[in-house]
Design a protein around this motif. Sequence first.
Motif, PDB file in Angstrom:
ATOM      1  N   ILE A 173       3.853   1.592  -1.207  1.00 59.45           N
ATOM      2  CA  ILE A 173       4.456   1.783  -2.526  1.00 59.45           C
ATOM      3  C   ILE A 173       3.429   2.317  -3.509  1.00 59.45           C
ATOM      4  O   ILE A 173       3.705   3.215  -4.300  1.00 59.45           O
ATOM      5  N   MET A 174       2.206   1.783  -3.422  1.00 57.23           N
ATOM      6  CA  MET A 174       1.204   2.175  -4.398  1.00 57.23           C
ATOM      7  C   MET A 174       0.804   3.631  -4.243  1.00 57.23           C
ATOM      8  O   MET A 174       0.495   4.304  -5.217  1.00 57.23           O
ATOM      9  N   THR A 175       0.811   4.160  -3.001  1.00 53.51           N
ATOM     10  CA  THR A 175       0.370   5.540  -2.830  1.00 53.51           C
ATOM     11  C   THR A 175       1.532   6.523  -2.902  1.00 53.51           C
ATOM     12  O   THR A 175       1.319   7.710  -3.020  1.00 53.51           O
ATOM     13  N   SER A 176       2.767   6.013  -2.855  1.00 55.09           N
ATOM     14  CA  SER A 176       3.907   6.931  -2.859  1.00 55.09           C
ATOM     15  C   SER A 176       4.147   7.479  -4.255  1.00 55.09           C
ATOM     16  O   SER A 176       3.532   7.056  -5.236  1.00 55.09           O
ATOM     17  N   GLN A 177       5.039   8.446  -4.314  1.00 55.94           N
ATOM     18  CA  GLN A 177       5.444   8.949  -5.627  1.00 55.94           C
ATOM     19  C   GLN A 177       6.243   7.862  -6.333  1.00 55.94           C
ATOM     20  O   GLN A 177       7.003   7.139  -5.700  1.00 55.94           O
ATOM     21  N   PRO A 178       6.056   7.713  -7.640  1.00 51.93           N
ATOM     22  CA  PRO A 178       6.832   6.692  -8.346  1.00 51.93           C
ATOM     23  C   PRO A 178       8.318   7.030  -8.336  1.00 51.93           C
ATOM     24  O   PRO A 178       8.702   8.179  -8.478  1.00 51.93           O
ATOM     25  N   ASN A 202      -3.358 -13.566   0.397  1.00 51.59           N
ATOM     26  CA  ASN A 202      -4.254 -14.413   1.175  1.00 51.59           C
ATOM     27  C   ASN A 202      -5.053 -15.360   0.304  1.00 51.59           C
ATOM     28  O   ASN A 202      -5.922 -16.067   0.791  1.00 51.59           O
ATOM     29  N   VAL A 203      -4.762 -15.388  -0.995  1.00 49.69           N
ATOM     30  CA  VAL A 203      -5.347 -16.425  -1.847  1.00 49.69           C
ATOM     31  C   VAL A 203      -4.225 -17.213  -2.509  1.00 49.69           C
ATOM     32  O   VAL A 203      -4.345 -17.663  -3.635  1.00 49.69           O
ATOM     33  N   ASN A 252       0.827  -1.199   0.000  1.00 45.24           N
ATOM     34  CA  ASN A 252       0.000   0.000   0.000  1.00 45.24           C
ATOM     35  C   ASN A 252       0.857   1.243   0.000  1.00 45.24           C
ATOM     36  O   ASN A 252       0.571   2.214  -0.699  1.00 45.24           O
TER      37      ASN A 252
END
Lengths: 104, 334, 170
Positions: B5-10, B118-119, B3
């Motif tokens: 990484i996904m919300t941080s700046q690329p 979790n899958v 999460n």
Amino acid sequence: MSSIPASSFLLLAIILFCIGLYGALTKRNTVVVLISIELMLNAANINLVTFSKYGLTPNLTGHIFSLFVMAVAAAEAAVALAILIALYRNKPTILIDEMDDLKH
Amino acid sequence: MMNEIMTSQPSWLNVLKFTGLGVALILVVILFVTYAILAERKVMAFMQMRPGPNRIGGKLGILQTLADVLKLLLKENITPKSADKLLFLVAPVIAFAPAFMVMAVIPFSENVTFANLNVGVLYYVGISGLSIIGIVAAGWASNNKYSLLGGMRAAAQMISYEIPLVLSLLGVILLTGSMNLNDIIKAQDNVWYIFTQPIAFVIFFIAAIAELNRGPFDLVEAESELVGGFSTEYTGFRWAIFMLAEYFYLFAMSSLITVLFLGGWQPVMFLGFIPGSVWFALKFLFVVFLFLWIRFTFPRIRADQLMELGWKVLLPLALANVFITAIIKEIFFR
Amino acid sequence: MSSSGIVFSIIAICAILGGLMMITLKKVMHMTVAMILTYFSIAALYVLLTAEFVAVAQVLVYSGGITILMVFGIMLTYHKAENRDEEKVSSFRKLITFLSVATLGIVSYFLVAPVDFVAEEIFVGDHTKAIGEILYTNYIIPFELVSILLLVALIGAVLLAKKDKEEANE
């Protein structure tokens, strides 16, 4: 992850749905028409899953519903291909507009 | 972590980090593949009472596989004239990419898991199913009846055996209450699932051999009847990619069996001072040896027997196992 | 643009590319393989929407199951001269269809564009477990109905595709 607006998911679903609709209306090959219908179902599924995360009352119902859609799509594909193979045995064509024996 | 990484700046740092991790894993697996092939030939030679490869790299033939790979790389890449060019080129990629993707969920030790999904179990089954498309496409694109037959056989075999494979997993999932591979390992703290789910283990192992297209279920490339199966027309590097995918699956499937039934990195009883990764490696090597052993001691079975075994024996057994496990869990483990 | 935005763009481009390839490629086998790209991208999209279970189901059912079915369908009905009649569709009909579909797309775009719901964390913890619990409590009757539907489809497909007795004897 909230940076993606809901409308972009919906827009992608629209584009895929339109591609599927175009394919289903213009292609004559039965298998391709089936694939196009699956694509349309997929586009609908994107909407369902999107609205289970975004929206006024987000909950897991969208996930459940898309799982049901998948199950029905699988059943549909199996039966449709069985019909296609049964038809092909009697009349060697795979073009959907030549399968009009019931019309005559 | 994901999460964040996904919300941080690329940043290029993240790209570099993930690429580096991926490359490290692929190198480890390729090292395994190199020596798995050698081990296969050596074990086969041992069981047939002959020396096996013993020229390149001393008496053990340590460099034999490297020489083979070099030979394959130097060979000419032939594309048959009547083949479907595009699909002929794409098929090895479709077959290979999932083989590497499934590695992401396997917990190799307490700390080394690339993706803690979790899958996890379902992910493995779903992604590995994608390889079939590559194999069928290869058989179709080669425009050769042996290839096509091999491809069709592969698809039929893998689809039929995927069902008992997944159903036998259900027993394990029921007892754990989770599809996360890390949770499954943690649930085997006291007793491994091979002891509580022996039927599931046997079904899973047989189905895994069929999924891997190894002997006695190697009808896909039965050289006495189908020449080389779906890979008949493939040469050089492209053929090597198919072989690589096959051994990648051997690696992944052995790891999965280790995780699901042999307790993953859990140590045996009081030997906890030995690190988890060593335990994992030991169990993993044992499973690989089992695969080799079975391959060289059983004769290949017929195609109709294969289908009958899958649908009439393994599937009902797996269903019964799920049923019994559910009842036992309901009565004793509430 | 954050990382998830970039990921979303890549996924969206892949999905649309797969769809366009499905429309434009000539051979049916190629179209089927192109669709795998789209199905797979949609699965990635579900992961982005924190629906892992649906994503895995998508890969399992569509990329694994339905595509293989289609490939079998193609191989069992096809021999040569694949698309000899494919081009018979008149370009006028294609144009009309394209225009109507494009109109539909544009209209629905204007419907969708003002949607600005905020993403909410629908469920903290194990989605898969929650889905299972809902499926076996609130939706138990539809679930059982789907299982009957699948059984009927299985038997029906086998019966339809099976050769008749006289035919097999010939």
